[in-house]
Motif scaffolding. Sequence first.
Motif, PDB file in Angstrom:
ATOM      1  N   GLY A   1      11.743  76.895  53.854  1.00 44.23           N
ATOM      2  CA  GLY A   1      11.590  75.540  54.381  1.00 44.23           C
ATOM      3  C   GLY A   1      10.149  75.074  54.257  1.00 44.23           C
ATOM      4  N   GLY A   2       9.433  75.636  53.278  1.00 44.19           N
ATOM      5  CA  GLY A   2       8.048  75.230  53.058  1.00 44.19           C
ATOM      6  C   GLY A   2       7.074  76.345  53.415  1.00 44.19           C
TER       7      GLY A   2
ATOM      8  N   VAL B   1      12.347  80.102  48.535  1.00 48.20           N
ATOM      9  CA  VAL B   1      12.619  78.662  48.522  1.00 48.20           C
ATOM     10  C   VAL B   1      14.136  78.473  48.592  1.00 48.20           C
ATOM     11  N   HIS B   2      14.602  77.908  49.696  1.00 45.45           N
ATOM     12  CA  HIS B   2      16.030  77.651  49.888  1.00 45.45           C
ATOM     13  C   HIS B   2      16.506  76.654  48.827  1.00 45.45           C
ATOM     14  N   PRO B   3      17.752  76.793  48.339  1.00 46.74           N
ATOM     15  CA  PRO B   3      18.218  75.831  47.327  1.00 46.74           C
ATOM     16  C   PRO B   3      18.142  74.380  47.787  1.00 46.74           C
ATOM     17  N   HIS B   4      18.274  74.127  49.086  1.00 49.25           N
ATOM     18  CA  HIS B   4      18.121  72.750  49.584  1.00 49.25           C
ATOM     19  C   HIS B   4      16.733  72.190  49.242  1.00 49.25           C
ATOM     20  N   ASP B   5      15.746  73.088  49.166  1.00 47.07           N
ATOM     21  CA  ASP B   5      14.352  72.658  49.001  1.00 47.07           C
ATOM     22  C   ASP B   5      13.858  72.797  47.567  1.00 47.07           C
ATOM     23  N   ALA B   6      14.767  72.981  46.631  1.00 45.77           N
ATOM     24  CA  ALA B   6      14.341  73.225  45.236  1.00 45.77           C
ATOM     25  C   ALA B   6      13.416  72.121  44.728  1.00 45.77           C
TER      26      ALA B   6
ATOM     27  N   GLU C   1       4.609  78.266  44.606  1.00 47.97           N
ATOM     28  CA  GLU C   1       5.020  79.541  44.045  1.00 47.97           C
ATOM     29  C   GLU C   1       3.888  80.570  44.132  1.00 47.97           C
ATOM     30  N   ALA C   2       2.673  80.133  43.837  1.00 46.73           N
ATOM     31  CA  ALA C   2       1.525  81.053  43.901  1.00 46.73           C
ATOM     32  C   ALA C   2       1.287  81.512  45.336  1.00 46.73           C
TER      33      ALA C   2
ATOM     34  N   GLY D   1      13.699  85.661  49.626  1.00 47.78           N
ATOM     35  CA  GLY D   1      14.863  84.858  49.964  1.00 47.78           C
ATOM     36  C   GLY D   1      14.649  84.073  51.241  1.00 47.78           C
ATOM     37  N   GLU D   2      15.611  83.266  51.656  1.00 56.73           N
ATOM     38  CA  GLU D   2      16.824  83.151  50.894  1.00 56.73           C
ATOM     39  C   GLU D   2      16.633  82.186  49.746  1.00 56.73           C
TER      40      GLU D   2
END
Length: 270
Positions: free
Chosen positions: A40-41, A64-69, A77-78, A93-94
Motif C-alpha cells: 500500500g505504498g 506492491v499489491h495488484p490494486h496498486d500496480a 522498486e529501489a 508480497g503480497e
Amino acid sequence: MLLVDTHCHLDPRYFAEGADPPIERARSAGVGALICIGVGGLPAAENAVQLAQRRSDIVATVGVHPHDALENSPELEASLERLIGDERVVAVGEIGLDYHYDRSPRELQRSVFARYVALAVRHRKPIVVHTRNAKDDTLEILAAEGAREVGGVIHCFSEDREFARAALELDFDLSFSGILTFKNAASVQDVAGWAPQERILVETDSPYLSPVPLRGKSCEPAYIVHTARRLAELRGEALERIAELTTENAARRFGSRLAEAIRLCQTGRA
Ligand SMILES: [Zn+2]
Ligand SMILES: [Zn+2]
C-alpha cells in the motif's frame, strides 16, 4: 498451543490504536509470530519492517499489491528492494493479480507482478501471492519467472483443486483465511480437507474477512482461532494438531526468522 497468523495488515490506517494492542490480544488467544504484510505504498512497507525490527514476535513482508500496480515506479522498486534485503523481511508480497476489482490495468498488473517475482527470486525469498479471477495468468507468470526456485504461499486461497494442484506443483503452499468458515465456500472447503498436511497454512488477512461468527466486524489476528477450528473439522483432526501442523509449515516456508519468533512465543520470551 500456538497459531501463527501468516498474513495480517497492521498499518495505523487499519488499527488507530496502533499495532501493539491487537498483537497482545492475539497472544492472549494463543496466536503469535505474526507475518505483517507491508503493502500500500512505501510508508506502509516501512511501517511493517519497523514493527518487525521492534518486536521479536513479528516478521514482515513487503511488495506492491495488484490494486496498486499503477503506483509502481523505479524509485519505489529501489526502496522496496532495500527493505527486502532486511533480515526481518521473510517474503516478497503480497503481489499478484486481481481481475475482480481491476483497480489497475491488467497489463500493468502483470508486468509489476512479474518484476517482483523476479526480485524475490534474486533475493532468494519466498513469495506471497494474491490472486483473484486470474488463475491462468498467475500460474503462467510464476512459472515464467522461475518462482519455483523460491516457492511461497497462495494467500487467502479461494480457488479449486485444479488450481491448488498447479500451485503445489510450483512449490506454493495454500493459506486459508476466514473464507473457510463461510457457507458459500464449498470449493475452498473441499481443497482445505484434501490438501497435503505439510502444505497448509492459516491467516486472517486482518482487517478483512472476519471469520464466522465474527463476520462483519473488523478482523484481527486473534480471530484466526475460528478459521483453524473449521480447518480441523474439515480434516477430521483436533484443533491442537492443526495448530502444530500449520505452525511447523509456516516455520518451514518462511525460514529461520519466523522459526525464532515462534520459539520465543512458545517459551513466553517474546
Ligand atoms: Zn490479498
Ligand atoms: Zn492481504
